[in-house]
Design a protein around this motif. Structure first.
Motif, PDB file in Angstrom:
ATOM      1  N   ASP A   1      -4.613   3.469   1.291  1.00 19.74           N
ATOM      2  CA  ASP A   1      -4.906   2.051   1.118  1.00 19.74           C
ATOM      3  C   ASP A   1      -4.730   1.581  -0.321  1.00 19.74           C
ATOM      4  O   ASP A   1      -4.847   0.380  -0.603  1.00 19.74           O
ATOM      5  CB  ASP A   1      -6.332   1.739   1.575  1.00 19.74           C
ATOM      6  CG  ASP A   1      -6.520   1.957   3.074  1.00 19.74           C
ATOM      7  OD1 ASP A   1      -5.538   1.780   3.824  1.00 19.74           O
ATOM      8  OD2 ASP A   1      -7.636   2.325   3.485  1.00 19.74           O
ATOM      9  N   THR A   2      -4.438   2.509  -1.223  1.00 16.05           N
ATOM     10  CA  THR A   2      -4.222   2.132  -2.621  1.00 16.05           C
ATOM     11  C   THR A   2      -2.945   1.312  -2.740  1.00 16.05           C
ATOM     12  O   THR A   2      -1.905   1.676  -2.197  1.00 16.05           O
ATOM     13  CB  THR A   2      -4.113   3.382  -3.508  1.00 16.05           C
ATOM     14  OG1 THR A   2      -5.314   4.149  -3.389  1.00 16.05           O
ATOM     15  CG2 THR A   2      -3.898   3.001  -4.964  1.00 16.05           C
ATOM     16  N   LYS A   3      -3.014   0.226  -3.473  1.00 15.07           N
ATOM     17  CA  LYS A   3      -1.855  -0.648  -3.639  1.00 15.07           C
ATOM     18  C   LYS A   3      -1.122  -0.328  -4.942  1.00 15.07           C
ATOM     19  O   LYS A   3      -1.654   0.348  -5.817  1.00 15.07           O
ATOM     20  CB  LYS A   3      -2.286  -2.112  -3.620  1.00 15.07           C
ATOM     21  CG  LYS A   3      -2.845  -2.546  -2.269  1.00 15.07           C
ATOM     22  CD  LYS A   3      -3.271  -3.998  -2.276  1.00 15.07           C
ATOM     23  CE  LYS A   3      -3.810  -4.401  -0.909  1.00 15.07           C
ATOM     24  NZ  LYS A   3      -4.261  -5.817  -0.899  1.00 15.07           N
TER      25      LYS A   3
ATOM     26  N   THR B   1       0.831  -1.199   0.000  1.00 13.70           N
ATOM     27  CA  THR B   1       0.000   0.000   0.000  1.00 13.70           C
ATOM     28  C   THR B   1       0.865   1.249   0.000  1.00 13.70           C
ATOM     29  O   THR B   1       2.039   1.227   0.375  1.00 13.70           O
ATOM     30  CB  THR B   1      -0.920   0.044   1.231  1.00 13.70           C
ATOM     31  OG1 THR B   1      -0.114   0.215   2.405  1.00 13.70           O
ATOM     32  CG2 THR B   1      -1.762  -1.222   1.341  1.00 13.70           C
TER      33      THR B   1
ATOM     34  N   GLN C   1      -2.424   0.445  -8.570  1.00 16.61           N
ATOM     35  CA  GLN C   1      -3.112  -0.811  -8.849  1.00 16.61           C
ATOM     36  C   GLN C   1      -3.821  -0.773 -10.195  1.00 16.61           C
ATOM     37  O   GLN C   1      -4.506   0.201 -10.529  1.00 16.61           O
ATOM     38  CB  GLN C   1      -4.122  -1.086  -7.732  1.00 16.61           C
ATOM     39  CG  GLN C   1      -4.661  -2.496  -7.699  1.00 16.61           C
ATOM     40  CD  GLN C   1      -3.703  -3.457  -7.021  1.00 16.61           C
ATOM     41  OE1 GLN C   1      -2.498  -3.256  -7.016  1.00 16.61           O
ATOM     42  NE2 GLN C   1      -4.239  -4.510  -6.416  1.00 16.61           N
TER      43      GLN C   1
END
Length: 260
Positions: A97-99, A53, A69
């Motif tokens: 929280d973005t991967k 993340t 992502q």
């Protein structure tokens, strides 16, 4: 966790660590290290889903580049804030929280400075090679005024994923006559092709945070350049990928992707 080296010439400088679901395995306060999630080889093959993340990466670095992502934009991390320059032309702040399947950051610590004026892109890159620190991995920030900008981004991808060579054929490109803003990026040696993009890899973010993307070309009007030397590269791999699986990549194949 065991540490192994990818190339004997980088013993003591290049460490490859395995990623666990508990997060990144090394000290968040490590200085003079480039921290990388994923590899360019995996991205070339269509591995567009990551495990790391942005919150994890931003614990370890303040500036860097990559993607998010599903390739949903070009990642630009500047002064601790992550942005995505999307194919629809928008620039958005990336949530914690973005991967990411592929990104490289460093805790930018300026080790040298240079003023650059009136250089076309190829001459600018050649000049950077002459004045950059001698370390194999070097981060760069350049703030100033640029012209003849040629930028790109890629639309969000959905499974089944195509290889990156096919995806970039549909990329979105922009041309701007002039813009103020920042370049951020890295120089990696040819010996790391497959792990990273060799040579200079730069992303741009405009001063007003309205435009950005991967740099295909630009000319420098005037810019203040800062370098940050990286004496370590920590590459975080998913648990099911071994060090022997990294492999190498054809430099010409990477150059073709980066220049388009």
């Amino acid at each position: 966790m065991a540490r192994d080296v990818v190339d004997d010439r980088f013993i003591g400088a290049l460490h490859v660590l395995a990623l666990t679901r508990k997060g990144l395995a090394h000290d968040a306060h490590t200085e003079h290290a480039a921290i990388q999630a994923g590899t360019i080889n995996a991205l070339l093959k269509g591995c567009y889903e990551g495990d790391v993340t942005m919150a994890e990466l931003l614990r370890l670095g303040t500036d860097g580049i990559g993607t998010v992502q599903n390739l949903d934009g070009e990642l630009i991390v500047l002064h601790g804030v992550a942005y995505s320059a999307r194919a629809d032309g928008s620039v958005v702040v990336v949530g914690p929280d973005t991967k990411t399947p592929f990104a490289v950051l460093t805790r930018f610590d300026s080790t040298s400075f240079a003023q650059v004026d009136a250089l076309p892109f190829k001459d600018f890159l050649a000049h950077l090679d002459r004045i950059a620190p001698i370390e194999p991995v070097v981060a760069i920030r350049a703030s100033g005024s640029f012209q003849n900008l040629h930028l790109r981004s890629i639309s969000k991808q959905f499974p089944p994923y195509r290889p990156l060579s096919e995806v970039v054929a549909d990329q979105t490109e922009w041309h701007f006559d002039k813009a103020e803003g920042d370049l951020i990026g890295f120089r990696f040696p040819d010996t790391l092709a497959g792990v990273e993009v060799p040579g200079w890899h730069l992303h741009f973010l405009s001063k007003d945070r309205q435009h950005g993307g991967h740099v295909i070309g630009l000319d420098v009007m005037t810019a203040q350049v800062e370098f940050s030397s990286c004496d370590q590269l920590h590459v975080e791999l998913p648990a099911d990928i071994g060090i022997g699986d990294i492999g190498t990549a054809d430099r010409s194949a990477i150059d073709a992707i980066e220049a388009r």
